[in-house]
Enzyme design. Structure first.
Site, PDB file in Angstrom:
ATOM      1  N   LEU A  20       3.277   8.692  -2.447  1.00 17.66           N
ATOM      2  CA  LEU A  20       4.414   9.221  -1.696  1.00 17.66           C
ATOM      3  C   LEU A  20       5.450   8.116  -1.499  1.00 17.66           C
ATOM      4  O   LEU A  20       5.110   6.927  -1.579  1.00 17.66           O
ATOM      5  CB  LEU A  20       3.920   9.744  -0.333  1.00 17.66           C
ATOM      6  CG  LEU A  20       2.930  10.914  -0.419  1.00 17.66           C
ATOM      7  CD1 LEU A  20       2.261  11.152   0.924  1.00 17.66           C
ATOM      8  CD2 LEU A  20       3.624  12.174  -0.901  1.00 17.66           C
TER       9      LEU A  20
ATOM     10  N   GLN B 171       0.835  -1.198   0.000  1.00 18.90           N
ATOM     11  CA  GLN B 171       0.000   0.000   0.000  1.00 18.90           C
ATOM     12  C   GLN B 171       0.868   1.245   0.000  1.00 18.90           C
ATOM     13  O   GLN B 171       1.981   1.242   0.509  1.00 18.90           O
ATOM     14  CB  GLN B 171      -0.988   0.017   1.162  1.00 18.90           C
ATOM     15  CG  GLN B 171      -0.379   0.137   2.525  1.00 18.90           C
ATOM     16  CD  GLN B 171      -1.417  -0.048   3.625  1.00 18.90           C
ATOM     17  OE1 GLN B 171      -2.288  -0.900   3.542  1.00 18.90           O
ATOM     18  NE2 GLN B 171      -1.316   0.754   4.668  1.00 18.90           N
ATOM     19  N   GLY B 172       0.313   2.291  -0.598  1.00 13.42           N
ATOM     20  CA  GLY B 172       0.972   3.585  -0.632  1.00 13.42           C
ATOM     21  C   GLY B 172      -0.046   4.661  -0.344  1.00 13.42           C
ATOM     22  O   GLY B 172      -1.257   4.424  -0.360  1.00 13.42           O
ATOM     23  N   TYR B 173       0.466   5.856  -0.118  1.00 10.51           N
ATOM     24  CA  TYR B 173      -0.389   6.981   0.259  1.00 10.51           C
ATOM     25  C   TYR B 173      -0.295   8.100  -0.758  1.00 10.51           C
ATOM     26  O   TYR B 173       0.801   8.511  -1.134  1.00 10.51           O
ATOM     27  CB  TYR B 173      -0.021   7.483   1.657  1.00 10.51           C
ATOM     28  CG  TYR B 173      -0.444   6.492   2.703  1.00 10.51           C
ATOM     29  CD1 TYR B 173      -1.698   6.558   3.268  1.00 10.51           C
ATOM     30  CD2 TYR B 173       0.391   5.435   3.064  1.00 10.51           C
ATOM     31  CE1 TYR B 173      -2.123   5.612   4.186  1.00 10.51           C
ATOM     32  CE2 TYR B 173      -0.023   4.488   3.986  1.00 10.51           C
ATOM     33  CZ  TYR B 173      -1.285   4.587   4.537  1.00 10.51           C
ATOM     34  OH  TYR B 173      -1.711   3.654   5.433  1.00 10.51           O
ATOM     35  N   LEU B 174      -1.455   8.562  -1.199  1.00 10.67           N
ATOM     36  CA  LEU B 174      -1.537   9.732  -2.058  1.00 10.67           C
ATOM     37  C   LEU B 174      -1.601  10.996  -1.205  1.00 10.67           C
ATOM     38  O   LEU B 174      -1.191  12.063  -1.642  1.00 10.67           O
ATOM     39  CB  LEU B 174      -2.767   9.644  -2.963  1.00 10.67           C
ATOM     40  CG  LEU B 174      -2.724   8.496  -3.977  1.00 10.67           C
ATOM     41  CD1 LEU B 174      -4.095   8.252  -4.576  1.00 10.67           C
ATOM     42  CD2 LEU B 174      -1.698   8.789  -5.061  1.00 10.67           C
TER      43      LEU B 174
END
Length: 156
Positions: free
Chosen positions: A82, A27-30
């Site tokens: 990010l 998972q990644g964060y915008l």
């Protein structure tokens, strides 16, 4: 749309004897704005886009909207997230009438295990398995969004 969960550290990995399901998660964060986070996740072979609001004072309750998206969209969105994506295995362990989700982290968060239990109400009672340790609900250091920016390996 409302998520109510409590989060705990793990004493040992004996929970692995009782796992009913497990998934690899990237998972990644915008956005990791304190008022809202926007997360992209690939869990197994499915993609998800999730928006979470700010937690209440106790840290147990917040708005969560999650939608399944096609895997190709999730893969494309992960490329623009990010830095420092989260890589982990999620284990599901049934204890009594509840399902515990235990995350084993990798890469820069190697060595960290967290368990979460989702509840219907903040004051619901539940059975704590013997492998559950200190409660860290509401401690922002243990939010995945925080770990993406301040990995466990960098803590003193």
């Amino acid at each position: 749309m409302q998520e109510i969960e409590r989060k705990f550290l793990i004493i040992n990995d004996s929970f692995k004897k009782s796992v009913s399901k497990k998934f690899r998660i990237t998972q990644g964060y915008l956005s990791i704005d304190p008022e809202r986070t926007v997360r992209v996740r690939i869990k197994g072979n499915k993609g998800y886009l999730t928006i979470k609001g700010k937690s209440n004072i106790s840290g147990t309750t917040r708005i969560e909207i999650e939608e399944e998206i096609i895997i190709e969209k999730a893969e494309a969105l992960l490329k623009i997230c990010l830095p420092n994506k989260i890589d982990k295995t999620r284990y599901e362990v049934i204890v009594g009438s509840n399902t515990w989700e235990v995350d084993e982290f990798y890469d820069k968060n190697q060595g960290l295990y967290l368990a979460e239990i989702e509840l219907s109400n903040e004051d619901d009672s539940f059975e704590k398995p013997h492998w559950i340790g200190q409660e860290v609900t509401g401690n922002k250091k243990y939010y995945n969004s925080y770990l993406s920016k301040h990995p466990y390996s960098s803590w003193n």
